[in-house]
Design a protein around this motif. Structure first.
Motif, PDB file in Angstrom:
ATOM      1  N   UNK A  97     -16.590   5.300  11.037  1.00 50.28           N
ATOM      2  CA  UNK A  97     -15.896   4.059  11.405  1.00 50.28           C
ATOM      3  C   UNK A  97     -14.382   4.210  11.408  1.00 50.28           C
ATOM      4  N   UNK A  98     -13.880   5.445  11.274  1.00 43.48           N
ATOM      5  CA  UNK A  98     -12.434   5.639  11.163  1.00 43.48           C
ATOM      6  C   UNK A  98     -11.655   5.189  12.395  1.00 43.48           C
ATOM      7  N   UNK A  99     -12.295   5.210  13.553  1.00 45.31           N
ATOM      8  CA  UNK A  99     -11.606   4.808  14.785  1.00 45.31           C
ATOM      9  C   UNK A  99     -11.847   3.351  15.144  1.00 45.31           C
ATOM     10  N   UNK A 100     -12.070   2.523  14.120  1.00 41.08           N
ATOM     11  CA  UNK A 100     -12.386   1.112  14.341  1.00 41.08           C
ATOM     12  C   UNK A 100     -11.293   0.394  15.141  1.00 41.08           C
ATOM     13  N   UNK A 113      -8.225   4.906   6.730  1.00 39.04           N
ATOM     14  CA  UNK A 113      -9.001   5.522   7.804  1.00 39.04           C
ATOM     15  C   UNK A 113      -8.152   6.374   8.741  1.00 39.04           C
ATOM     16  N   UNK A 114      -6.897   6.029   8.898  1.00 39.09           N
ATOM     17  CA  UNK A 114      -5.873   6.885   9.499  1.00 39.09           C
ATOM     18  C   UNK A 114      -4.643   6.676   8.632  1.00 39.09           C
ATOM     19  N   UNK A 115      -3.547   7.352   8.936  1.00 39.99           N
ATOM     20  CA  UNK A 115      -2.373   7.192   8.078  1.00 39.99           C
ATOM     21  C   UNK A 115      -1.943   5.737   7.953  1.00 39.99           C
ATOM     22  N   UNK A 116      -2.155   4.943   9.016  1.00 41.10           N
ATOM     23  CA  UNK A 116      -1.689   3.556   8.992  1.00 41.10           C
ATOM     24  C   UNK A 116      -2.759   2.502   9.133  1.00 41.10           C
ATOM     25  N   UNK A 169       0.862  -1.174   0.000  1.00 42.83           N
ATOM     26  CA  UNK A 169       0.000   0.000   0.000  1.00 42.83           C
ATOM     27  C   UNK A 169       0.903   1.231   0.000  1.00 42.83           C
ATOM     28  N   UNK A 170       0.791   2.083  -0.998  1.00 44.82           N
ATOM     29  CA  UNK A 170       1.640   3.271  -1.021  1.00 44.82           C
ATOM     30  C   UNK A 170       1.433   4.129   0.233  1.00 44.82           C
ATOM     31  N   UNK A 171       2.516   4.679   0.737  1.00 44.32           N
ATOM     32  CA  UNK A 171       2.420   5.545   1.909  1.00 44.32           C
ATOM     33  C   UNK A 171       1.685   6.831   1.556  1.00 44.32           C
ATOM     34  N   UNK A 172       0.875   7.318   2.485  1.00 41.29           N
ATOM     35  CA  UNK A 172       0.137   8.558   2.273  1.00 41.29           C
ATOM     36  C   UNK A 172      -0.371   9.066   3.611  1.00 41.29           C
ATOM     37  N   UNK A 173      -0.482  10.367   3.728  1.00 42.80           N
ATOM     38  CA  UNK A 173      -1.093  10.950   4.915  1.00 42.80           C
ATOM     39  C   UNK A 173      -2.535  11.334   4.693  1.00 42.80           C
ATOM     40  N   UNK A 174      -3.059  11.074   3.487  1.00 43.05           N
ATOM     41  CA  UNK A 174      -4.443  11.436   3.160  1.00 43.05           C
ATOM     42  C   UNK A 174      -5.394  10.308   3.552  1.00 43.05           C
TER      43      UNK A 174
END
Length: 382
Positions: free
Chosen positions: A348-351, A217-220, A9-14
């Motif tokens: 659901x981002x904080x799953x 959903x988060x950077x990682x 998975x390409x790294x991204x902060x988006x």
């Protein structure tokens, strides 16, 4: 290894914001139609259907929204071509749909005018919904081959699973994975927003143009939208990344994990048809890292999947995502995690912080309790 390195998975902060939509499907289905071999005591299963509201906000604050999967439309007789309605009557003894996804969105204050696109993971009746209830400005995104197979809809195309009104006057975009060199977890990928926040994944085999998706959903951390790559988690787990636990402790089931060996098809493989034997065969014959089921087929080789071996290969790819602690896999009809998930208007981002993956991982085993009871395996050493 991190998600980025092990799955490419390409790294991204988006990121994107994800809300899970309970599309209101309530159905009971025969297991034999979807997965096999049949385990005595587990002949039918309960299915729901999830959709996903995906919201992207760029660095300038511009908001874009898409909806991945629309569930089943609620007026079965009038929302489908007559041949599809007859199929529904023949296949489903108990099927109920209370709301269109468009209604659910509106009830939660989501303007339909704000939806850039709706996405069919594939064109089966429990995913197509009613695009025609969205404004004409909302495009329809489909996988490879769907337009060629089904456009412009029924009755002009007698093979189409939807009425022509679902296409009419609307931009229909068919994804093309052939130019891309990007693969994530072994599946061809398209970076939809162009910043690494959301990927469409080609997941062929189950149906023409079958799509999965991966949302950051988060950077990682990520949510993997598995659509119909598997219909019950017994087709996915256990696997090498998540072996069957030694001690199973669930709300309605507590027992030694080895009790499930008694009902695992590998325990009596010779009693099953050869096509299941070969599909389930494990190099070490290890029941604790081999799923209980595979995609079903008939003695003549017929299957719900348009390409059964390719579809089985996709399950192997999904297992790689599932093995990563930073990826939550959600298949469209996985009822076992229904009470773990939270739904629109919640996000659901904080799953991961909420522990959804750990809480839900083995809940599907509760569906196998009647089979354990029939086998007499509970409490017995294996």
């Amino acid at each position: 290894m991190t998600s980025q390195s092990s799955l490419n998975i390409p790294a991204s902060g988006s990121t994107v914001r994800i809300s899970i939509i309970d599309t209101s499907l309530d159905a009971y289905l025969p297991t034999s139609h979807f997965f096999g071999p049949t385990i005595k005591g587990f002949e039918d299963f309960h299915a729901v259907a999830y959709g996903f509201l995906v919201t992207h906000i760029d660095k300038d604050g511009k908001e874009r929204r898409i909806v991945f999967d629309l569930g089943t439309p609620k007026d079965l007789e009038n929302d489908f071509p007559p041949p599809i309605f007859e199929t529904i009557k023949a296949m489903f003894d108990r099927l109920k749909v209370e709301k269109y996804v468009s209604e659910i969105l509106t009830e939660h204050g989501i303007s339909l005018d704000s939806i850039e696109s709706v996405v069919w993971s594939h064109a089966h009746l429990d995913h197509v919904g009613r695009p025609s209830l969205f404004p004409k400005s909302t495009s329809l995104i489909v996988g490879p081959g769907v337009k060629e197979a089904y456009y412009p809809g029924y009755p002009a195309n007698s093979e189409a699973p939807v009425l022509s009104r679902e296409f009419e006057g609307r931009e229909v975009t068919e994804l093309d994975f052939s130019p891309t060199d990007l693969e994530i977890g072994g599946l061809k990928a398209i970076d939809y927003f162009g910043d690494g926040s959301f990927y469409f994944l080609s997941a062929p085999g189950h149906a023409i143009g079958h799509l999965n998706a991966l949302a950051r959903t988060t950077e990682g951390t990520f949510i993997y939208m598995g659509a119909d790559s598997f219909h019950h988690s017994s087709m996915l787990r256990p696997h090498a990344g998540f072996r069957l636990p030694t001690d199973v402790r669930l709300p309605s089931l507590c027992c030694a994990g080895e009790a499930f060996n008694a009902i695992h098809p590998l325990s009596n493989l010779d009693e099953h048809p050869e096509y299941y034997q070969s599909a389930l065969q494990h190099p070490s014959n290890d029941k604790n890292e081999t799923p209980f089921h595979t995609i079903s087929q008939t003695p003549e080789g017929q299957s719900l999947a348009v390409d059964i071996q390719t579809a089985r290969n996709v399950i192997g790819a999904v297992q790689k995502f599932d093995a990563d602690e930073n990826v939550l896999v959600i298949a469209a009809h996985d009822t076992s995690i229904y009470d773990v998930l939270e739904y629109l208007p919640k996000e659901a981002n904080d799953w991961k912080d909420k522990g959804w993956k750990e809480e839900g991982r083995w809940l599907f085993l509760q569906d196998l309790k009647p089979a354990l009871d029939l086998s007499g395996a509970l409490g017995k050493p294996q």
